[in-house]
Design a protein around this motif. Structure first.
Motif, short mmCIF file in Angstrom:
data_model
loop_
_atom_site.label_atom_id
_atom_site.label_comp_id
_atom_site.label_asym_id
_atom_site.label_seq_id
_atom_site.Cartn_x
_atom_site.Cartn_y
_atom_site.Cartn_z
N SER A 243 0.81 -1.22 0.00
CA SER A 243 0.00 0.00 0.00
C SER A 243 0.84 1.27 0.00
O SER A 243 0.32 2.36 -0.26
CB SER A 243 -0.94 0.01 1.22
OG SER A 243 -0.19 0.06 2.42
N ILE A 287 2.11 7.88 8.90
CA ILE A 287 1.91 6.54 8.33
C ILE A 287 1.15 5.71 9.37
O ILE A 287 1.75 5.01 10.19
CB ILE A 287 3.25 5.87 7.97
CG1 ILE A 287 4.07 6.78 7.05
CG2 ILE A 287 3.01 4.52 7.30
CD1 ILE A 287 5.44 6.24 6.72
N TRP A 289 -1.37 2.89 11.24
CA TRP A 289 -1.39 1.42 11.27
C TRP A 289 -2.19 0.88 10.08
O TRP A 289 -3.27 1.37 9.76
CB TRP A 289 -2.01 0.96 12.58
CG TRP A 289 -1.94 -0.51 12.82
CD1 TRP A 289 -2.92 -1.43 12.56
CD2 TRP A 289 -0.85 -1.25 13.38
NE1 TRP A 289 -2.50 -2.70 12.92
CE2 TRP A 289 -1.24 -2.62 13.44
CE3 TRP A 289 0.40 -0.90 13.85
CZ2 TRP A 289 -0.42 -3.61 13.93
CZ3 TRP A 289 1.23 -1.89 14.35
CH2 TRP A 289 0.83 -3.22 14.39
N ASN A 290 -1.64 -0.17 9.43
CA ASN A 290 -2.35 -0.74 8.29
C ASN A 290 -2.20 -2.27 8.30
O ASN A 290 -1.64 -2.85 9.24
CB ASN A 290 -1.84 -0.15 6.97
CG ASN A 290 -0.34 -0.36 6.77
OD1 ASN A 290 0.23 -1.36 7.22
ND2 ASN A 290 0.30 0.58 6.09
N ALA A 291 -2.68 -2.90 7.25
CA ALA A 291 -2.70 -4.36 7.18
C ALA A 291 -1.29 -4.95 7.17
O ALA A 291 -1.07 -6.04 7.72
CB ALA A 291 -3.47 -4.82 5.94
N HIS A 292 -0.34 -4.25 6.56
CA HIS A 292 1.02 -4.79 6.52
C HIS A 292 1.66 -4.75 7.91
O HIS A 292 2.42 -5.68 8.27
CB HIS A 292 1.87 -4.00 5.53
CG HIS A 292 3.25 -4.59 5.34
ND1 HIS A 292 3.45 -5.84 4.79
CD2 HIS A 292 4.49 -4.12 5.64
CE1 HIS A 292 4.74 -6.10 4.74
NE2 HIS A 292 5.39 -5.07 5.26
N HIS A 293 1.38 -3.72 8.68
CA HIS A 293 1.85 -3.70 10.07
C HIS A 293 1.32 -4.93 10.82
O HIS A 293 2.06 -5.60 11.54
CB HIS A 293 1.36 -2.43 10.79
CG HIS A 293 2.04 -1.17 10.37
ND1 HIS A 293 1.38 -0.17 9.72
CD2 HIS A 293 3.33 -0.77 10.49
CE1 HIS A 293 2.22 0.83 9.48
NE2 HIS A 293 3.41 0.48 9.93
N GLN A 294 0.04 -5.19 10.63
CA GLN A 294 -0.58 -6.33 11.31
C GLN A 294 0.04 -7.64 10.86
O GLN A 294 0.26 -8.55 11.67
CB GLN A 294 -2.09 -6.33 11.03
CG GLN A 294 -2.87 -7.33 11.86
CD GLN A 294 -2.83 -7.01 13.35
OE1 GLN A 294 -2.96 -5.84 13.75
NE2 GLN A 294 -2.64 -8.03 14.18
N GLN A 319 0.43 0.95 19.40
CA GLN A 319 -0.66 1.06 18.44
C GLN A 319 -1.98 1.37 19.15
O GLN A 319 -2.81 2.16 18.66
CB GLN A 319 -0.78 -0.26 17.66
CG GLN A 319 -1.74 -0.20 16.48
CD GLN A 319 -3.17 -0.56 16.85
OE1 GLN A 319 -3.38 -1.35 17.78
NE2 GLN A 319 -4.14 0.01 16.15
N ASP A 323 -4.38 4.70 18.83
CA ASP A 323 -5.84 4.63 18.65
C ASP A 323 -6.56 5.50 19.69
O ASP A 323 -7.58 6.14 19.39
CB ASP A 323 -6.30 3.18 18.75
CG ASP A 323 -7.63 2.94 18.05
OD1 ASP A 323 -8.00 3.77 17.19
OD2 ASP A 323 -8.28 1.93 18.35
#
Length: 546
Positions: A243, A287, A289-294, A319, A323
């Motif tokens: 992404s 930047i 948190w996104n799916a790649h971090h997860q 993280q 939030d």
């Protein structure tokens, strides 16, 4: 004088029968050939006979002592050239194809070796893995000195300069300052001057930012800029996931294995660094948190190595705090959230349950971690911070946390204290004490090795919030005093604990070479500030009583 020179010239016959003047020193060419050097009779009169005949520039030779010094300097230059040639190594495989064939690795190692001997480098490398690398495992490096010198000399330099105290480094203070200054210059030259991109450079930038140092003259690299450079480079070498695409100029220079454990670990370290910037400056994370971090988190947890498990717990709580900031609008200074409103408290309660759920899932081997305990209390302080907000005072909760920024007038003054607000106020004070008490109980050498950028400011923030809460509760006209008695803040006890911690840390770091030592020592303002504030408050109460 001219007459004497002419007379002297007449006493030296030449083969042509013309008398010439003899030099006091031979010219360079005649000296080299070891032949007699006679001044020419040419109109110019500046060249010797042989140089005139052969159309050679005639330069008088230097005095013997000067010639010896020149020869000595030339020998030194030749020796340094050989040393640099011997130390130079090939470009690392992960570097971009645009990298020049001749890199700075040899120079970097030569610079380091002159100031920190090889034996000491090995000791400091072991020290990093045992201390800083253990309590903050965002970067993992080998303890094989020869291997890291060959593969990652810039990372080695950054680790040896930033992650250990000057006392442990064993250098003169001037040398330590020189190392700090020059390491920043080397990083800048590699990233900006030479346009290099590599996993090693991302890690070196993160080390310099997390354990940021300054010299006695205040020269340093901005940790915020270093982190932004590291994150942008991580994207360019392709370890940030699909992404986030690299810039056009970096498209053909991506990392050879973006899914390796080292690449995933480094990208999560970038997130922690960026989130720390967001928390400190109260600006949205560039930047999020996104799916790649997860995905990176899940992969490292599945490996199950102790240091990776610990890193993943740090990432999870950071993280979660990010939030909290997003949901409570802490990074939007202009946005006001009424802390006494029930809807606000309901949001706080939901977030508190999430923090408690995180604490409950910490693996048994890490449940006693004081570092994670501090993060737990800090997360709860952030949750309850809005009860101290007004439409105009949110900017006061942005670093730096200095006594001069504590407002003694601009704080909430609700007409009534609800049960939920009372619970929130008590929880806020309790968790501020939790941070200070936990840090005060830590081993001073452990605290020194924690990152000055991401950990120590949390202590200062907790103290700042505690004092701000005390000011709002001790105002005779404010309702907060109904549920928070003045002696419930224990300001003097907190000041004493921090003073003892600071004294113990100065034993480990007597020259204040680490920012962590300086920041903890800076809390000494509390004692004098509290004394002055108490005196003002007593005079105010006496005037009201009379």
């Amino acid at each position: 004088m001219l007459h004497r020179q002419q007379s002297a010239t007449a006493s030296f016959p030449t083969r042509e029968g013309v008398r010439m003047k003899k030099r006091s020193r031979a010219c360079e060419e005649c000296h080299r050939l070891k032949i007699k050097c006679d001044l020419s009779t040419s109109p110019a009169g500046a060249a010797c006979e042989r140089c005139s005949r052969n159309a050679i520039e005639c330069v008088p030779s230097a005095p013997r002592l000067q010639r010896d010094r020149i020869s000595e300097l030339e020998a030194q230059v030749e020796q340094l050239t050989r040393t640099l040639r011997d130390h130079s190594i090939n470009t690392t495989p992960s570097r971009s194809p645009a990298s020049p064939l001749e890199d700075h690795n040899g120079y970097i190692l030569s610079f380091l070796d002159v100031r920190i001997p090889l034996g000491r480098q090995q000791d400091l490398l072991q020290l990093f893995t045992q201390r800083a690398g253990t309590v903050w495992p965002v970067i993992r490096i080998t303890t094989d000195l020869d291997l890291i010198r060959q593969k990652s000399p810039i990372l080695l330099l950054s680790v040896l300069v930033y992650t250990v105290t000057h006392n442990a480094q064993g250098t003169e203070l001037e040398v330590h300052d020189e190392l700090v200054r020059h390491t920043v210059h080397i990083l800048g030259e590699e990233v900006i001057g030479r346009g290099q991109r590599s996993l090693e450079l991302v890690q070196a930038l993160l080390v310099a930012a997390f354990w940021n140092k300054t010299t006695r003259k205040g020269d340093q690299g901005s940790c915020y800029q270093l982190i932004q450079l590291a994150a942008d480079m991580a994207i360019d070498i392709g370890i940030a996931g699909p992404s986030l695409q690299p810039s056009p100029v970096a498209f053909f220079g991506q990392h050879e294995d973006p899914t390796s454990s080292g690449a995933r670990r480094t990208w999560l370290a970038c997130f922690v660094a960026l989130a720390s910037c967001s928390l400190s400056l109260r600006r949205p994370n560039t930047i999020p948190w996104n799916a790649h971090h997860q995905e990176c988190l899940a992969v490292l947890e599945s490996i199950g190595e102790p240091s990776d498990v610990f890193l993943c717990q740090l990432v999870r709580i950071v993280q979660l705090i990010q939030d909290i900031h997003d949901q409570l609008f802490l990074c939007q200074i202009a946005m006001f959230l009424d802390g006494s409103d029930y809807a606000t408290y309901a949001a706080m309660d939901t977030l508190k349950n999430r923090v408690d759920a995180w604490a409950a899932q910490i693996p048994p081997g890490l449940s006693s971690s004081q570092t994670l305990k501090v993060w737990y209390h800090v997360a709860l302080i952030f949750i309850f911070e809005p009860i101290l907000h007004t439409p105009t005072n949110k900017a006061a909760f942005v670093a730096p946390f200095l006594p001069g920024r504590i407002s003694i007038k601009d704080f909430p003054k609700p007409a009534n204290i609800t049960f939920h607000l009372k619970l929130a106020l008590e929880a806020l004070v309790q968790n501020c004490h939790g941070v200070i008490n936990t840090v005060a109980e830590m081993d001073p050498s452990l605290v020194v090795n924690l990152p000055s950028f991401s950990f120590t400011p949390l202590v200062l923030y907790s103290l700042y919030v505690l004092v701000t809460a005390m000011v709002s509760a001790t105002d005779p006209a404010n309702t907060y005093g109904q549920c928070l008695a003045r002696d419930s803040f224990h300001i003097e006890a907190c000041g004493l604990k921090l003073r003892h911690l600071s004294a113990s840390m100065r034993v480990v770091d007597p020259t204040f070479s680490c920012y962590t030592t300086r920041l903890i020592d800076a809390t000494s303002w509390l004692e004098q500030w509290y004394s002055d504030y108490t005196a003002i408050l007593q005079r105010y109460e006496s005037n009201i009583a009379s």
